[in-house]
Each structure stands twice: as C-alpha cells, then as structure tokens.
Design a protein around this motif. Structure first.
Motif, PDB file in Angstrom:
ATOM      1  N   UNK A 140       0.829  -1.214   0.000  1.00 50.28           N
ATOM      2  CA  UNK A 140       0.000   0.000   0.000  1.00 50.28           C
ATOM      3  C   UNK A 140       0.855   1.252   0.000  1.00 50.28           C
ATOM      4  N   UNK A 141       1.928   1.242   0.802  1.00 50.04           N
ATOM      5  CA  UNK A 141       2.852   2.381   0.819  1.00 50.04           C
ATOM      6  C   UNK A 141       3.516   2.535  -0.549  1.00 50.04           C
ATOM      7  N   UNK A 142       3.831   1.412  -1.181  1.00 50.05           N
ATOM      8  CA  UNK A 142       4.443   1.447  -2.508  1.00 50.05           C
ATOM      9  C   UNK A 142       3.515   2.033  -3.558  1.00 50.05           C
ATOM     10  N   UNK A 143       2.240   1.673  -3.492  1.00 51.97           N
ATOM     11  CA  UNK A 143       1.266   2.235  -4.436  1.00 51.97           C
ATOM     12  C   UNK A 143       1.181   3.742  -4.256  1.00 51.97           C
ATOM     13  N   UNK A 144       1.122   4.186  -3.002  1.00 51.57           N
ATOM     14  CA  UNK A 144       1.062   5.630  -2.742  1.00 51.57           C
ATOM     15  C   UNK A 144       2.294   6.342  -3.301  1.00 51.57           C
ATOM     16  N   UNK A 145       3.464   5.766  -3.076  1.00 55.15           N
ATOM     17  CA  UNK A 145       4.695   6.375  -3.580  1.00 55.15           C
ATOM     18  C   UNK A 145       4.686   6.441  -5.107  1.00 55.15           C
ATOM     19  N   UNK A 146       4.247   5.367  -5.762  1.00 56.18           N
ATOM     20  CA  UNK A 146       4.240   5.364  -7.230  1.00 56.18           C
ATOM     21  C   UNK A 146       3.218   6.345  -7.790  1.00 56.18           C
ATOM     22  N   UNK A 147       2.123   6.591  -7.070  1.00 58.48           N
ATOM     23  CA  UNK A 147       1.159   7.600  -7.521  1.00 58.48           C
ATOM     24  C   UNK A 147       1.733   9.002  -7.358  1.00 58.48           C
ATOM     25  N   UNK A 152       7.805  -8.481  -7.252  1.00 52.96           N
ATOM     26  CA  UNK A 152       7.477  -7.588  -6.164  1.00 52.96           C
ATOM     27  C   UNK A 152       7.716  -6.115  -6.375  1.00 52.96           C
ATOM     28  N   UNK A 153       7.288  -5.515  -7.506  1.00 52.50           N
ATOM     29  CA  UNK A 153       7.518  -4.078  -7.662  1.00 52.50           C
ATOM     30  C   UNK A 153       6.760  -3.237  -6.638  1.00 52.50           C
ATOM     31  N   UNK A 154       5.610  -3.703  -6.198  1.00 54.16           N
ATOM     32  CA  UNK A 154       4.880  -2.953  -5.167  1.00 54.16           C
ATOM     33  C   UNK A 154       5.626  -2.996  -3.845  1.00 54.16           C
ATOM     34  N   UNK A 155       6.130  -4.164  -3.497  1.00 54.18           N
ATOM     35  CA  UNK A 155       6.894  -4.276  -2.264  1.00 54.18           C
ATOM     36  C   UNK A 155       8.183  -3.481  -2.370  1.00 54.18           C
ATOM     37  N   UNK A 156       8.822  -3.515  -3.539  1.00 54.68           N
ATOM     38  CA  UNK A 156      10.036  -2.714  -3.743  1.00 54.68           C
ATOM     39  C   UNK A 156       9.732  -1.231  -3.557  1.00 54.68           C
ATOM     40  N   UNK A 157       8.607  -0.793  -4.077  1.00 53.08           N
ATOM     41  CA  UNK A 157       8.205   0.612  -3.894  1.00 53.08           C
ATOM     42  C   UNK A 157       7.894   0.887  -2.424  1.00 53.08           C
ATOM     43  N   UNK A 158       7.291  -0.080  -1.744  1.00 53.41           N
ATOM     44  CA  UNK A 158       7.001   0.078  -0.322  1.00 53.41           C
ATOM     45  C   UNK A 158       8.268   0.180   0.502  1.00 53.41           C
ATOM     46  N   UNK A 159       9.253  -0.638   0.186  1.00 50.80           N
ATOM     47  CA  UNK A 159      10.535  -0.567   0.885  1.00 50.80           C
ATOM     48  C   UNK A 159      11.212   0.766   0.587  1.00 50.80           C
ATOM     49  N   UNK A 160      11.110   1.222  -0.663  1.00 45.41           N
ATOM     50  CA  UNK A 160      11.658   2.538  -1.019  1.00 45.41           C
ATOM     51  C   UNK A 160      10.970   3.641  -0.219  1.00 45.41           C
ATOM     52  N   UNK A 161       9.648   3.539  -0.062  1.00 43.34           N
ATOM     53  CA  UNK A 161       8.908   4.527   0.738  1.00 43.34           C
ATOM     54  C   UNK A 161       9.380   4.490   2.188  1.00 43.34           C
ATOM     55  N   UNK A 174      12.554  11.337   7.962  1.00 44.94           N
ATOM     56  CA  UNK A 174      11.943  11.294   9.286  1.00 44.94           C
ATOM     57  C   UNK A 174      10.487  11.759   9.291  1.00 44.94           C
ATOM     58  N   UNK A 175       9.800  11.485   8.203  1.00 46.48           N
ATOM     59  CA  UNK A 175       8.372  11.798   8.146  1.00 46.48           C
ATOM     60  C   UNK A 175       7.707  10.857   7.169  1.00 46.48           C
ATOM     61  N   UNK A 176       6.409  10.777   7.248  1.00 46.34           N
ATOM     62  CA  UNK A 176       5.638   9.937   6.335  1.00 46.34           C
ATOM     63  C   UNK A 176       5.785  10.477   4.928  1.00 46.34           C
ATOM     64  N   UNK A 177       6.097   9.619   3.980  1.00 48.04           N
ATOM     65  CA  UNK A 177       6.312  10.064   2.604  1.00 48.04           C
ATOM     66  C   UNK A 177       4.987  10.054   1.854  1.00 48.04           C
ATOM     67  N   UNK A 178       4.167  11.053   2.108  1.00 49.43           N
ATOM     68  CA  UNK A 178       2.886  11.141   1.411  1.00 49.43           C
ATOM     69  C   UNK A 178       2.480  12.590   1.175  1.00 49.43           C
TER      70      UNK A 178
END
Length: 153
Positions: A98-105, A131-140, A148-152
C-alpha cells in the motif's frame, strides 16, 4: 510522442537484462502508444494491477486446487510458529505494498529505479521479479527513515 523514448529504453533494458516480462510489457505499451490506442491506458492503470495479482494468486493457489495442500496442513500452518509468522509477514507485506502504491502515484518516475533494482536483483541475487509494489514500499520506508516523516506529501 510522449512516453515513446522511455518505453524504448525499458524495452532495451529488458532485452539486455533478459527480462521477458519487462520486455513484453514495454512492447505492448509501445504498440498501444504508436497505434494511438491511448484509451486503453486508463483501463490498464486502473485494472492492470488487479489482473496481474489475479494471475499471481491463481498460480500460487494451484497446490490448494490440486489437493496437494490438505485441511490438516492449513490448520497446522495457521497455528504453528511458521504459520503465525507467515500471517504477520503477509500483513506487513500488504501494508508495504500500500505504501508502494502511494509512492508510485506521487512519483511515477520512481518505476525506472524499481525496474533497474529488480534487474540487479535478478542478475546479482537470482531474484524473481514479482514484487515491484513491495520494492516501492521498501523505497517509501527508506524515504520515510531518511526524511523522518511519512512520505505522502
């Protein structure tokens, strides 16, 4: 024509890295782009992930359908330590996805880094590019730790 050079680069990267999935995806999108079938892009963007996950789940659930995994196996794996850890792992992975999807958007250009990283993982670590979504999530997660903050934003 916007997007064509990037798709050609992805196609070449896929060929050089011997990644059929990247090459085929880039080819399909390139053909659609050059054929002016742009109406397909919003549909692919909205439902493509669901379709891909459907086929991934189908392949993973074949042992259940074939009877290789029994009810006894299911109960044991849901009540044993490995089973409980797999439940936790599954919950954590879906959160990271889910974090990865948000980052990619927020930053769709990050996909190039994810693809290059996936190719490195395939070549250097004999990884499997599912696992591109998981990779994006790990990147996030890395970005969250770094800033030091939520990346959104």
């Amino acid at each position: 024509m916007p997007g064509v050079p990037q798709l050609v680069i992805l196609l070449m990267v896929g060929i050089v890295a011997r990644s059929n999935l990247i090459s085929i995806a880039a080819c399909i999108l390139l053909i659609l782009r050059l054929s002016n079938l742009n109406f397909f892009f919003p549909l692919a963007e909205r439902r493509g992930l669901e379709a891909g996950l459907l086929f991934l789940l189908l392949s993973i659930l074949v042992p259940v359908a074939n009877g290789v995994v029994t009810e006894k196996d299911l109960v044991y794996n849901l009540t044993s330590l490995p089973g409980i850890l797999s439940i936790i792992g599954g919950a954590l992975a879906t959160h990271m996805n889910g974090e990865g999807i948000r980052l990619m958007h927020l930053e769709p250009e990050i996909i190039f880094g994810l693809i290059i990283g996936s190719i490195f993982g395939i070549i250097l670590f004999n990884g499997v590019p599912v696992g591109p979504l998981t990779a994006a999530g790990i990147s996030a997660l890395f970005l969250e730790i770094l800033y030091r903050k939520k990346y959104n934003h």
